[in-house]
Design a protein around this motif. Structure first.
Motif, PDB file in Angstrom:
ATOM      1  N   ALA A 250       0.820  -1.219   0.000  1.00  0.00           N
ATOM      2  CA  ALA A 250       0.000   0.000   0.000  1.00  0.00           C
ATOM      3  C   ALA A 250       0.852   1.266   0.000  1.00  0.00           C
ATOM      4  O   ALA A 250       0.297   2.376  -0.049  1.00  0.00           O
ATOM      5  N   GLN A 251       2.198   1.126   0.026  1.00  0.00           N
ATOM      6  CA  GLN A 251       3.063   2.296   0.060  1.00  0.00           C
ATOM      7  C   GLN A 251       3.171   2.943  -1.324  1.00  0.00           C
ATOM      8  O   GLN A 251       2.983   2.289  -2.353  1.00  0.00           O
ATOM      9  N   GLU A 252       3.530   4.225  -1.300  1.00  0.00           N
ATOM     10  CA  GLU A 252       3.592   4.983  -2.559  1.00  0.00           C
ATOM     11  C   GLU A 252       4.718   4.508  -3.467  1.00  0.00           C
ATOM     12  O   GLU A 252       4.591   4.538  -4.687  1.00  0.00           O
ATOM     13  N   TYR A 253       5.851   4.065  -2.888  1.00  0.00           N
ATOM     14  CA  TYR A 253       6.968   3.650  -3.737  1.00  0.00           C
ATOM     15  C   TYR A 253       6.615   2.404  -4.542  1.00  0.00           C
ATOM     16  O   TYR A 253       7.132   2.200  -5.648  1.00  0.00           O
ATOM     17  N   THR A 255       3.512   1.759  -5.660  1.00  0.00           N
ATOM     18  CA  THR A 255       2.663   2.300  -6.733  1.00  0.00           C
ATOM     19  C   THR A 255       3.513   2.948  -7.816  1.00  0.00           C
ATOM     20  O   THR A 255       3.258   2.789  -9.018  1.00  0.00           O
ATOM     21  N   THR A 256       4.540   3.684  -7.400  1.00  0.00           N
ATOM     22  CA  THR A 256       5.435   4.332  -8.366  1.00  0.00           C
ATOM     23  C   THR A 256       6.151   3.297  -9.223  1.00  0.00           C
ATOM     24  O   THR A 256       6.286   3.470 -10.450  1.00  0.00           O
ATOM     25  N   ARG A 258       5.117   0.342 -10.023  1.00  0.00           N
ATOM     26  CA  ARG A 258       4.156  -0.237 -10.963  1.00  0.00           C
ATOM     27  C   ARG A 258       3.858   0.722 -12.109  1.00  0.00           C
ATOM     28  O   ARG A 258       3.726   0.304 -13.265  1.00  0.00           O
ATOM     29  N   VAL A 259       3.750   2.020 -11.788  1.00  0.00           N
ATOM     30  CA  VAL A 259       3.495   3.011 -12.834  1.00  0.00           C
ATOM     31  C   VAL A 259       4.647   3.068 -13.819  1.00  0.00           C
ATOM     32  O   VAL A 259       4.452   3.258 -15.033  1.00  0.00           O
ATOM     33  N   GLU A 264       5.622  -7.169 -12.158  1.00  0.00           N
ATOM     34  CA  GLU A 264       4.979  -7.394 -10.865  1.00  0.00           C
ATOM     35  C   GLU A 264       5.821  -8.289  -9.959  1.00  0.00           C
ATOM     36  O   GLU A 264       5.856  -8.097  -8.740  1.00  0.00           O
TER      37      GLU A 264
END
Length: 353
Positions: A250-253, A255-256, A258-259, A264
């Motif tokens: 759930a951390q932002e890093y 998400t970054t 994955r973007v 995966e």
């Protein structure tokens, strides 16, 4: 200028050395106080239980004079605080008293039985870690799916099923019915006593002696009880791993990553899994300590000659010296593993210092 630079470095190095010395002293004091507390608990439990240690030695039909002489010899005529001081001094000397059950010093009995428990618990924690950690990671990365629910149900089953029931079912199915594993005991009866104990661990001693038949026979006997223990540690490790991974995913890093198009598999194992290695050390350490201290029922069911089985026999025979000695060793092992895990946590994670 070089002199000034060296003058700056010296106070820094001395400051680091001083902080390390203070930290080490605090750690040793913490261990000593914890161990002293454990000694106090075991001693006073041995005094409040409704078992007369003198009667356990001389029997309930001994004359009064024999009873009083034994009481005097055991030091039970002294005040309670002096008994505790004598108990601490004796333990620090490695003297846990004589076992009524075996007629031998308790310390010798513990040296004989503890390696068997260590062997089974070590294999059990390896099974729990090898299966539990990937299961927890897989469940977290597939949160809310049927596969996640299956793994959570397995964990819930591991928490709720009684150890004695799972052990008996395992013996009935895999030993009595399918003949896949060996039965109770460490080896078959005709192999018993053929290997000279060196480490006390049958797998190692049989290899040292060059007895490959006994080695594989010992594996067949060890597999089922170690798997039962491993199943309980698997449930705990998988649950905690899933919880840690959900927090990291759930951390932002993450998400970054994955973007940015990172695969995966790399997101999960390189970015999200690495930060949880440190808390997992503590989880696995506590689980290992729990297996060492919680193997009483499993050892009784499988007739495993470990410290749990030794403690059960001592309780049935009112052998308080053996009970206190075994309890003290189990507690000391739990303290040691807990402190080692805490030290590794501080070494590997600078934020905990």
């Amino acid at each position: 200028m070089p002199a000034a630079t060296s003058a700056i470095k010296l106070p820094r190095e001395s400051g680091r050395t001083g902080r390390f010395a203070v930290s080490l002293a605090g750690f040793l004091i913490s261990v000593a106080l914890t161990f002293l507390g454990l000694l106090a608990i075991t001693f006073f439990i041995g005094r409040v239980v409704p078992i007369d240690p003198v009667l356990a030695v001389v029997g309930d039909r001994a004359p009064r004079a024999v009873y009083e002489a034994a009481k005097l010899q055991l030091g039970l005529d002294k005040p309670l605080y002096l008994q505790f001081v004598n108990y601490v001094v004796s333990v620090l000397r490695g003297d846990f008293g004589m076992s009524v059950s075996t007629g031998k010093p308790v310390i010798d009995d513990l040296k004989r039985v503890f390696p068997a428990t260590l062997e089974m618990a070590t294999i059990g924690i390896i099974i729990g870690m090898v299966l539990g950690i990937p299961m927890g990671v897989y469940a977290a990365s597939h949160r809310g799916t049927a596969r996640d629910q299956v793994i959570r149900v397995i964990g819930l089953f591991g928490y709720s099923v009684p150890a004695f029931w799972l052990g008996l079912v395992g013996l009935a199915v895999f030993y009595a019915r399918l003949k896949w594993v060996g039965g109770p005991g460490r080896v078959d009866i005709f192999y018993d006593g053929l290997v000279t104990p060196v480490t006390g661990i049958m797998l190692i001693d049989s290899l040292i002696a060059g007895e490959t038949d006994i080695f594989f026979n010992a594996i067949s006997h060890l597999l089922l009880p170690a798997s039962v223990l491993g199943f309980f540690s698997l449930a705990y490790i998988a649950r905690m791993t899933r919880s840690f991974m959900l927090d990291q995913l759930a951390q932002e890093y993450v998400t970054t990553a994955r973007v940015k198009g990172v695969p995966e598999r790399l997101v999960i194992w390189r970015h999200a899994f690495r930060p949880i290695l440190v808390p997992l050390i503590t989880v696995c350490g506590l689980s290992y300590a729990g297996l060492l201290e919680g193997s009483v029922m499993i050892e009784t069911i499988f007739s495993w000659p470990g410290i749990g089985n030794y403690l059960t026999v001592a309780l049935l025979n009112a052998d308080m010296s053996a009970v206190l000695g075994a309890t003290l060793v189990i507690g000391a092992v739990f303290i040691a593993i807990n402190k080692i895990s805490d030290a590794l946590y501080r070494i590997l994670d600078p934020r905990a210092r």
